[in-house]
Design a protein around this motif. Structure first.
Motif, PDB file in Angstrom:
ATOM      1  N   VAL A 136      46.538  92.732  31.114  1.00  0.00           N
ATOM      2  CA  VAL A 136      47.017  93.499  32.255  1.00  0.00           C
ATOM      3  C   VAL A 136      48.054  92.661  33.013  1.00  0.00           C
ATOM      4  CG1 VAL A 136      46.376  94.686  34.385  1.00  0.00           C
ATOM      5  CG2 VAL A 136      44.785  94.644  32.453  1.00  0.00           C
ATOM      6  N   ASP A 192      50.130  91.005  35.777  1.00  0.00           N
ATOM      7  CA  ASP A 192      49.913  90.639  37.185  1.00  0.00           C
ATOM      8  C   ASP A 192      48.436  90.507  37.568  1.00  0.00           C
ATOM      9  OD1 ASP A 192      52.694  90.936  37.320  1.00  0.00           O
ATOM     10  OD2 ASP A 192      52.558  92.978  38.102  1.00  0.00           O
ATOM     11  N   ASP A 193      47.541  90.338  36.585  1.00  0.00           N
ATOM     12  CA  ASP A 193      46.124  90.162  36.914  1.00  0.00           C
ATOM     13  C   ASP A 193      45.517  89.078  36.022  1.00  0.00           C
ATOM     14  OD1 ASP A 193      43.538  90.312  37.807  1.00  0.00           O
ATOM     15  OD2 ASP A 193      43.380  92.500  37.647  1.00  0.00           O
ATOM     16  N   LEU A 245      42.408 101.013  35.545  1.00  0.00           N
ATOM     17  CA  LEU A 245      42.183 101.148  36.981  1.00  0.00           C
ATOM     18  C   LEU A 245      43.134 100.243  37.751  1.00  0.00           C
ATOM     19  CD1 LEU A 245      38.262 100.955  36.974  1.00  0.00           C
ATOM     20  CD2 LEU A 245      39.680 103.023  36.890  1.00  0.00           C
ATOM     21  N   ASN A 246      43.247 100.460  39.043  1.00  0.00           N
ATOM     22  CA  ASN A 246      44.035  99.514  39.843  1.00  0.00           C
ATOM     23  C   ASN A 246      43.204  98.257  40.076  1.00  0.00           C
ATOM     24  OD1 ASN A 246      42.432  99.737  42.324  1.00  0.00           O
ATOM     25  ND2 ASN A 246      43.399 101.729  42.638  1.00  0.00           N
ATOM     26  N   LYS A 247      43.838  97.204  40.545  1.00  0.00           N
ATOM     27  CA  LYS A 247      43.161  95.903  40.638  1.00  0.00           C
ATOM     28  C   LYS A 247      41.921  95.967  41.520  1.00  0.00           C
ATOM     29  CE  LYS A 247      43.603  91.021  41.776  1.00  0.00           C
ATOM     30  NZ  LYS A 247      42.582  90.708  40.727  1.00  0.00           N
ATOM     31  N   GLN A 248      42.010  96.626  42.653  1.00  0.00           N
ATOM     32  CA  GLN A 248      40.857  96.693  43.551  1.00  0.00           C
ATOM     33  C   GLN A 248      39.675  97.368  42.866  1.00  0.00           C
ATOM     34  OE1 GLN A 248      41.577  98.715  47.261  1.00  0.00           O
ATOM     35  NE2 GLN A 248      39.541  98.308  48.053  1.00  0.00           N
ATOM     36  N   GLU A 249      39.945  98.449  42.134  1.00  0.00           N
ATOM     37  CA  GLU A 249      38.869  99.154  41.441  1.00  0.00           C
ATOM     38  C   GLU A 249      38.297  98.296  40.313  1.00  0.00           C
ATOM     39  OE1 GLU A 249      40.383 103.782  41.989  1.00  0.00           O
ATOM     40  OE2 GLU A 249      41.175 102.562  40.343  1.00  0.00           O
ATOM     41  N   ARG A 250      39.174  97.580  39.576  1.00  0.00           N
ATOM     42  CA  ARG A 250      38.686  96.689  38.510  1.00  0.00           C
ATOM     43  C   ARG A 250      37.769  95.625  39.077  1.00  0.00           C
ATOM     44  NH1 ARG A 250      44.126  97.000  36.620  1.00  0.00           N
ATOM     45  NH2 ARG A 250      44.658  95.012  37.592  1.00  0.00           N
ATOM     46  N   ASP A 251      38.213  94.994  40.151  1.00  0.00           N
ATOM     47  CA  ASP A 251      37.424  93.927  40.762  1.00  0.00           C
ATOM     48  C   ASP A 251      36.072  94.439  41.232  1.00  0.00           C
ATOM     49  OD1 ASP A 251      39.684  92.474  40.295  1.00  0.00           O
ATOM     50  OD2 ASP A 251      40.142  92.032  42.394  1.00  0.00           O
TER      51      ASP A 251
END
Length: 350
Positions: A180, A182-183, A326-332
């Motif tokens: 992914v 940027d993550d 998912l977006n980063k917040q949701e992944r985290d």
């Protein structure tokens, strides 16, 4: 001018950096020869042949048992005639654990900048230090091109113990399954999970008791060392977040690093003098040494829990790909939630 126009997105100042990266990658690929050819070459050292034959077994295991890509990666071998594939430069502000980010067309934004020449890495590090940043230069034995090129086995790690060689190959192949932009925290924690579980299974079926015990010792020391770094990283995070003067933060910072050095020396005594991590202390300690350590480990409990829920690695990869969408917040949030039951069990058992 044409080159500058093509690189407007990153600026003309990047041209020399991309030039060394292109030359370095090209030279690495040019040095590679098929492992099958080397195994038949009477001029090749017998011990190297044994190591390369072992890599072929690891590569087959990666495909058949771990579901990793069956492509041209790690089917060639390159003797680089240097200790590392490249040198990464990591930097942070003086009173922050947030690493600087550098952005690239394919890899996205990452918290390091790689150089194929140690001198070039040191020069860039010196310029960052002159601007007041904390900096670390660390040698890297291998890396992944995410499937864009035929990543070869390298002389920089071929003579590592079996478990370490397998770990590196499984880790880098995992990056070709899911990546992914940027993550880094997601990417590295996922690859670390694949490497750890993969090596556990490889050693259980493809090694003798002596090799398993050797790797168990390495893994135990690594776990203790990572725990030590995470402990002092948290102390630094708390220090910089505290409502005190910058002068006080600088004083505490020195005390924290001194305590880290002392505790590391104590830890080495319990390792009977094992000095495998001494190179990590080759430069004066700084925030940069600890900035990225959590990147590789924070989400491993979540990924391991997700793997346990799946029937096999193929299902696991599909679940990880779904997370990646998912977006980063949701992944985290999802990975933190997955890790919570295991964490609760661990604490309840203490």
């Amino acid at each position: 001018m044409l080159i500058c126009s093509a690189l407007l997105v990153s600026g003309c100042a990047q041209i020399s950096y991309y030039a060394q990266a292109t030359h370095g990658q090209s030279s690495l690929l040019a040095a590679a020869r098929p492992i099958d050819d080397l195994l038949l070459d009477p001029e090749v050292d017998g011990k190297l042949k044994q190591r390369l034959a072992r890599v072929k077994e690891m590569r087959q295991f990666a495909v058949q048992d771990l579901g990793l890509p069956d492509n041209a990666s790690y089917k060639n071998y390159a003797d680089l005639q240097r200790p590392y594939a490249l040198w990464n430069v990591v930097a942070t502000p003086e009173l922050s654990m947030q690493p600087l980010q550098w952005c690239f067309p394919v890899a996205g934004c990452v918290s390091y900048r790689g150089y194929y020449s140690k001198d070039d890495a040191q020069d860039f590090a010196a310029s960052l230090r002159a601007d007041g940043y904390d900096v670390q230069v660390i040698g890297v034995p291998t890396y992944s091109t995410l499937g864009w090129f035929k990543d070869p086995v390298l002389s920089t790690f071929i003579r590592f113990p079996d478990g370490e060689v397998a770990r590196l190959i499984f880790h880098e192949l995992a990056h070709q399954v899911v990546y992914v932009k940027d993550d880094s925290q997601f990417n590295e924690s996922f690859a670390t999970t694949v490497e750890e579980v993969g090596v556990e299974r490889w050693l259980a079926t493809h090694s003798d008791e002596k090799t398993r015990l050797l790797y168990a010792d390495l893994a135990r020391r690594k776990k203790q060392f990572v725990a030590l770094l995470l402990k002092y990283r948290q102390k630094l995070v708390e220090n910089y977040a505290d409502d005190v003067s910058d002068a006080e933060k600088r004083t505490r910072k020195k005390e924290i690093f001194a305590a880290l050095q002392n505790e590391y020396q104590t830890l080495k005594v319990s390792w009977d003098g094992y000095a495998g991590y001494d190179r990590w202390f080759a430069e004066p300690l700084s925030n940069a040494h600890l900035a990225s350590i959590a990147t590789y480990h924070d989400f491993v409990p979540g990924f391991r829990a997700l793997l346990r829920e799946q029937k096999d690695f193929a299902d696991f990869y599909r679940a990880v790909i779904a997370l990646a969408a998912l977006n980063k917040q949701e992944r985290d949030q999802e990975l933190t939630k997955l890790a919570a039951p295991a964490s609760a069990i661990t604490h309840a058992g203490r």
